[in-house]
Scaffold this motif. Structure first.
Motif, mmCIF file in Angstrom:
data_model
loop_
_atom_site.group_PDB
_atom_site.id
_atom_site.type_symbol
_atom_site.label_atom_id
_atom_site.label_comp_id
_atom_site.label_asym_id
_atom_site.label_seq_id
_atom_site.Cartn_x
_atom_site.Cartn_y
_atom_site.Cartn_z
ATOM 1 N N SER A 1 -10.553 -15.488 2.183
ATOM 2 C CA SER A 1 -9.252 -14.920 3.021
ATOM 3 C C SER A 1 -9.579 -13.309 2.587
ATOM 4 N N GLU A 2 -8.727 -12.582 3.527
ATOM 5 C CA GLU A 2 -8.468 -11.516 3.542
ATOM 6 C C GLU A 2 -8.482 -10.789 2.377
ATOM 7 N N LEU A 3 -9.290 -9.941 1.934
ATOM 8 C CA LEU A 3 -8.647 -8.947 0.619
ATOM 9 C C LEU A 3 -7.274 -7.817 1.480
ATOM 10 N N PRO A 4 -7.286 -7.606 -0.009
ATOM 11 C CA PRO A 4 -5.804 -6.343 0.014
ATOM 12 C C PRO A 4 -7.127 -5.068 0.112
ATOM 13 N N LYS A 5 -6.377 -4.328 1.025
ATOM 14 C CA LYS A 5 -6.705 -2.504 1.235
ATOM 15 C C LYS A 5 -7.883 -1.896 0.024
ATOM 16 N N GLY A 6 -8.641 -2.045 -0.191
ATOM 17 C CA GLY A 6 -9.059 -0.883 -1.247
ATOM 18 C C GLY A 6 -9.879 -1.824 -2.107
ATOM 19 N N GLU B 1 -6.459 -0.139 -10.340
ATOM 20 C CA GLU B 1 -5.214 -1.765 -9.799
ATOM 21 C C GLU B 1 -5.825 -3.079 -10.996
ATOM 22 N N GLN B 2 -7.251 -2.567 -11.920
ATOM 23 C CA GLN B 2 -7.452 -3.792 -11.871
ATOM 24 C C GLN B 2 -7.152 -4.023 -13.382
ATOM 25 N N LYS B 3 -6.430 -2.604 -14.426
ATOM 26 C CA LYS B 3 -5.523 -1.798 -15.133
ATOM 27 C C LYS B 3 -4.229 -2.773 -14.674
ATOM 28 N N ARG B 4 -3.835 -2.393 -14.038
ATOM 29 C CA ARG B 4 -2.097 -2.545 -13.790
ATOM 30 C C ARG B 4 -1.746 -4.446 -13.705
ATOM 31 N N ILE B 5 -3.242 -5.282 -13.213
ATOM 32 C CA ILE B 5 -3.043 -6.511 -12.600
ATOM 33 C C ILE B 5 -4.020 -6.869 -14.378
ATOM 34 N N ARG C 1 -5.053 -12.333 -4.964
ATOM 35 C CA ARG C 1 -4.188 -11.805 -3.825
ATOM 36 C C ARG C 1 -4.018 -10.605 -3.360
ATOM 37 N N GLY C 2 -3.980 -10.048 -4.742
ATOM 38 C CA GLY C 2 -3.707 -8.263 -4.784
ATOM 39 C C GLY C 2 -1.623 -8.480 -4.531
ATOM 40 N N GLU C 3 -0.831 -9.065 -4.468
ATOM 41 C CA GLU C 3 0.371 -9.652 -4.637
ATOM 42 C C GLU C 3 0.763 -9.946 -6.220
ATOM 43 N N LEU C 4 0.537 -9.392 -7.077
ATOM 44 C CA LEU C 4 1.011 -9.147 -8.552
ATOM 45 C C LEU C 4 1.886 -8.396 -8.745
ATOM 46 N N VAL C 5 0.894 -7.350 -8.640
ATOM 47 C CA VAL C 5 1.459 -5.860 -8.336
ATOM 48 C C VAL C 5 1.220 -5.201 -7.564
ATOM 49 N N PRO C 6 2.530 -3.850 -7.327
ATOM 50 C CA PRO C 6 2.251 -2.933 -6.481
ATOM 51 C C PRO C 6 1.194 -1.942 -6.347
ATOM 52 N N GLN C 7 0.404 -1.842 -5.331
ATOM 53 C CA GLN C 7 -0.940 -1.037 -4.834
ATOM 54 C C GLN C 7 -0.600 0.596 -4.732
ATOM 55 N N ASP C 8 -1.656 1.100 -4.906
ATOM 56 C CA ASP C 8 -1.736 2.770 -4.922
ATOM 57 C C ASP C 8 -2.135 3.504 -4.299
ATOM 58 N N PRO C 9 -2.091 3.719 -2.698
ATOM 59 C CA PRO C 9 -3.284 4.691 -2.007
ATOM 60 C C PRO C 9 -4.050 5.194 -3.004
ATOM 61 N N SER C 10 -3.395 6.596 -3.814
ATOM 62 C CA SER C 10 -4.451 6.962 -4.666
ATOM 63 C C SER C 10 -5.560 6.297 -5.188
ATOM 64 N N ASP C 11 -5.425 4.950 -5.904
ATOM 65 C CA ASP C 11 -6.758 4.064 -7.022
ATOM 66 C C ASP C 11 -7.885 4.590 -5.310
#
Length: 454
Positions: free
Chosen positions: A2-7, A153-157, A413-423
């Motif tokens: 499936s399509e990956l989240p941005k970044g 984001e890996q750390k947050r996940i 799927r990138g849905e567990l934690v919020p994404q940060d555009p600055s990452d």
């Protein structure tokens, strides 16, 4: 895919894995203490601290943060992260595939390796004859794709997964403990049933005659006090131990029951077959509908069942006839007190088999026929309640097992934690990994040239 989240990016393990095989023979360092990660550490994660002379074979050199993926029976999906060194060199069994990356979160990789997404791939490419003899193929595993998020984001996940899955594990542990509670509950019900406590209120509402005393001690010890309307009788006084050996070859289509067809301590029959299907040849007892089958071998296993059909049973079983309410007798056979007496001789050594004479001497608490009927009714009622709870627990356990994979799927799927555009995007990590690898290879070549000149 499936399509990956941005970044996020997707890349082969061999591209991301920085581990280069390095082995060590502990026998060359016989008196050095090593920290050994062997397959049995899973799931505790406690490494063995062992002298080199006691290890015996060449091992892989690992270090803190390395992710270990077990090759043996990959369906079990054993994954671990090497913990902080305790001051000793760390080595791992060759049964682990080692993953290392200085620019990846090891626990993020560990969680991905335990996800259904990865497990499906892992179990599709195995070799061996089945069971614990299957092996994952490292060369194929290296071609599998990892899903990588930005490092921040890996750390947050990972932090979120640690928190959420710890709660899931707590729920699972509580659910896993309920069957033992139900087992104790059933035994408490049986103990109350065969001592008169379960029907104490019932006796208060019914006029019962005093029972005549039969026996008052067993194996030199006084028997417990029973209600006035009850009496202790010898097993042989109220139960007939039937014996009717026949040739099974004459009735190949008869049902065959052996001790292994009865579940311990529950009175439940397991799946069984015919005489012919079980390839039975030696003499067996013929039993009839309404009899109780009791296993005389290893009586501590407490195997007894009331049957509602006829057939042949193992010569290691006794078909029982009784003047008592059949299910009342079954309840007594399944009780802890009867099992203790049946399993232990006067010397208290565990009996591998109980003979007719020993069985015939065991006391049986006997209430009136009316009370036996009431006891059976109440026990059935309480056991049905326990069975209902057990089924609910099994369904809940299945839901919890699925919940873990559902949470992991959501994480990747990138849905567990919020994404940060600055990452920093994950593709930048891959560039840094490639640059670090190129630099390492260049240094290795330079060192090799210097070595040749010398």
């Amino acid at each position: 895919m499936s399509e990956l989240p941005k970044g996020w990016v997707e890349e082969k393990i061999e591209v991301v894995n920085e581990y280069k095989a390095q082995t060590l023979n502990p026998l060359k360092f016989p008196d050095e203490m090593f920290e050994l990660f062997s397959v049995p550490i899973f799931p505790t994660g406690r490494a063995e601290f062992i002298l080199g002379k006691d290890i015996g074979s060449t091992k892989q050199v690992v270090r803190e943060g390395d992710v270990l993926l077990c090759k043996i029976n990959p369906r079990i999906n054993r994954v671990w992260v090497v913990t902080e060194s305790k001051g000793h060199r760390q080595i791992a069994s060759s049964e682990w595939i080692v993953f290392r990356s200085n620019l990846q979160n090891g626990h993020f990789i560990r969680y991905f390796f335990t996800s259904e997404r990865f497990r499906t791939l892992l179990c599709s490419d195995i070799s061996g004859v089945g069971g614990s003899l299957t092996r994952a193929k490292p060369k194929l595993v290296s071609k599998y794709h990892l899903v990588l998020a930005p490092l921040a984001e890996q750390k947050r996940i990972v932090e979120k997964l640690d928190q959420v899955l710890a709660q899931v594990d707590t729920i699972k542990a509580r659910l896993d403990g309920i069957p033992a509670i139900l087992k104790r509950f059933r035994q408490s019900v049986l103990a109350a049933a065969v001592s008169g406590k379960l029907t104490e209120e019932w006796r208060g509402m019914n006029v019962l005659a005093f029972a005549s005393l039969s026996i008052n001690e067993f194996r030199g010890k006084a028997l417990s006090t029973l209600p006035n309307s009850w009496s202790w009788k010898k097993f042989g006084e109220v139960v007939e131990i039937a014996s009717n050996l026949v040739n099974p070859l004459e009735t190949p289509n008869d049902i065959h029951i052996a001790p292994n067809h009865i579940e311990p301590r529950t009175g439940k029959l397991l799946e069984f077959k015919t005489v012919e299907e079980d390839a039975v040849k030696s003499s067996k007892h013929r039993f009839y509908s309404g009899q109780i089958l009791y296993s005389k071998i290893r009586p501590y296993l407490c195997k007894a069942a009331l049957v509602h059909f006829s057939g042949l049973c193992s010569a290691d079983m006794y078909p029982l006839n009784t003047e008592l309410e059949k299910k009342y007798l079954l309840n007594w056979l399944l009780s802890e007190q009867f099992t203790f007496w049946a399993a232990n001789a006067n010397s208290r050594t565990v009996l591998p088999k109980i003979n007719k004479k020993q069985l015939s001497e065991i006391p049986v608490p006997v209430p009136s026929q009316e009370e036996q009927t009431e006891i059976v009714r109440l026990v059935d009622q309480y056991f049905a309640f326990a069975d209902t709870i057990e089924k609910q627990v099994q369904k809940a356990q299945q839901r919890v097992d699925k919940l873990t994979q559902s949470i992991l799927a959501k994480a990747f799927r990138g849905e567990l934690v919020p994404q940060d555009p600055s990452d920093e995007p994950a593709d930048q990590l891959l560039k840094r990994i490639a640059a670090a690898r190129a630099e390492s290879e260049a240094l290795a070549k330079a060192a090799k040239k210097v070595g040749k000149k010398k």
